[in-house]
Design a protein around this motif. Structure first.
Motif, PDB file in Angstrom:
ATOM      1  N   THR A  16      -3.865   2.982  -6.415  1.00 25.15           N
ATOM      2  CA  THR A  16      -5.303   3.517  -6.389  1.00 25.15           C
ATOM      3  C   THR A  16      -5.697   4.459  -5.631  1.00 25.15           C
ATOM      4  O   THR A  16      -5.079   4.465  -4.458  1.00 25.15           O
ATOM      5  CB  THR A  16      -6.056   2.216  -5.800  1.00 25.15           C
ATOM      6  OG1 THR A  16      -5.946   1.020  -6.446  1.00 25.15           O
ATOM      7  CG2 THR A  16      -7.607   2.367  -5.722  1.00 25.15           C
ATOM      8  N   HIS A  18      -8.302   7.516  -4.107  1.00 29.09           N
ATOM      9  CA  HIS A  18      -9.781   7.588  -3.547  1.00 29.09           C
ATOM     10  C   HIS A  18      -9.876   9.021  -3.350  1.00 29.09           C
ATOM     11  O   HIS A  18      -8.948   9.654  -2.776  1.00 29.09           O
ATOM     12  CB  HIS A  18      -9.954   6.629  -2.407  1.00 29.09           C
ATOM     13  CG  HIS A  18     -10.021   5.331  -2.660  1.00 29.09           C
ATOM     14  ND1 HIS A  18     -10.773   4.378  -3.268  1.00 29.09           N
ATOM     15  CD2 HIS A  18      -8.718   4.432  -2.705  1.00 29.09           C
ATOM     16  CE1 HIS A  18     -10.308   3.252  -3.167  1.00 29.09           C
ATOM     17  NE2 HIS A  18      -9.224   3.142  -2.516  1.00 29.09           N
ATOM     18  N   THR A  53     -12.847   6.866  -7.653  1.00 31.48           N
ATOM     19  CA  THR A  53     -11.776   6.130  -7.505  1.00 31.48           C
ATOM     20  C   THR A  53     -11.212   5.824  -8.788  1.00 31.48           C
ATOM     21  O   THR A  53     -11.534   5.325  -9.787  1.00 31.48           O
ATOM     22  CB  THR A  53     -12.191   4.645  -7.015  1.00 31.48           C
ATOM     23  OG1 THR A  53     -13.011   4.786  -5.571  1.00 31.48           O
ATOM     24  CG2 THR A  53     -11.074   3.822  -6.631  1.00 31.48           C
TER      25      THR A  53
END
Length: 173
Positions: A16, A18, A53
């Motif tokens: 993930t 960001h 994101t």
């Protein structure tokens, strides 16, 4: 695009990321992680939050610091060095055969965070090392040969690339 941080990577390799200016369509992105002469593509990108994101997938464990670059419509983010941090392995079940085979007891372990390199995995059963580690299903299922029979209370831990699991206890009643 720009990167602010990368989350701890759970079992299964979901990365993930960001940041800003990622757009709304993950398939339009190219995400590359590099370290020296090695490059790995983070594939299957999807947007969790448009523009900020995204999630993509790596299928090998990448220890240490890697440079992360995101490309979108001919533009690339600045090279962003990130330490790849992985969640520790977790054990959910252990089955040790009751019959000895060549002096050892075949053992199957289920859980998460095992990745896919047997050479990076050490399994301890009551502080004895389980040998011949094999991946049955990447990330979630392993087998090995236990020097200890399933005949008493046992404590089992797995170390994946120096990340230990919590102790899994089997109690015989």
């Amino acid at each position: 695009p720009s990167i602010t941080y990368v989350d701890v990577i759970p079992s299964g390799g979901a990365v993930t990321i960001h940041g800003n200016s990622f757009g709304v369509n993950g398939t339009a992105l190219s995400i590359v992680l590099s370290n020296g002469g090695t490059s790995v593509t983070c594939s299957g990108a999807t947007m969790r939050v448009p523009h900020t994101t995204l999630v993509c997938y790596i299928y090998v464990e990448l220890p240490g610091t890697w440079n992360v670059v995101i490309g979108l419509a001919g533009l690339s983010s600045p090279v962003t060095p990130r330490l790849m941090v992985y969640a520790p392995p977790s054990i959910t079940s252990v089955v040790i055969a009751s019959e000895e085979v060549g002096g050892f007891y075949p053992t199957v372990i289920q859980g998460s965070g095992f990745w896919n390199l047997p050479s990076n995995i050490v399994i301890y059963i009551d502080l004895h090392i389980c040998t011949s580690v094999a991946i049955l299903v990447p990330h979630v299922s392993l087998s090995c040969l236990s020097p200890i029979p399933f005949s008493k209370d046992l404590n089992i831990t797995i170390d994946v690339s120096s990340r230990p699991s919590t102790t899994y206890e089997i109690t015989i009643t």
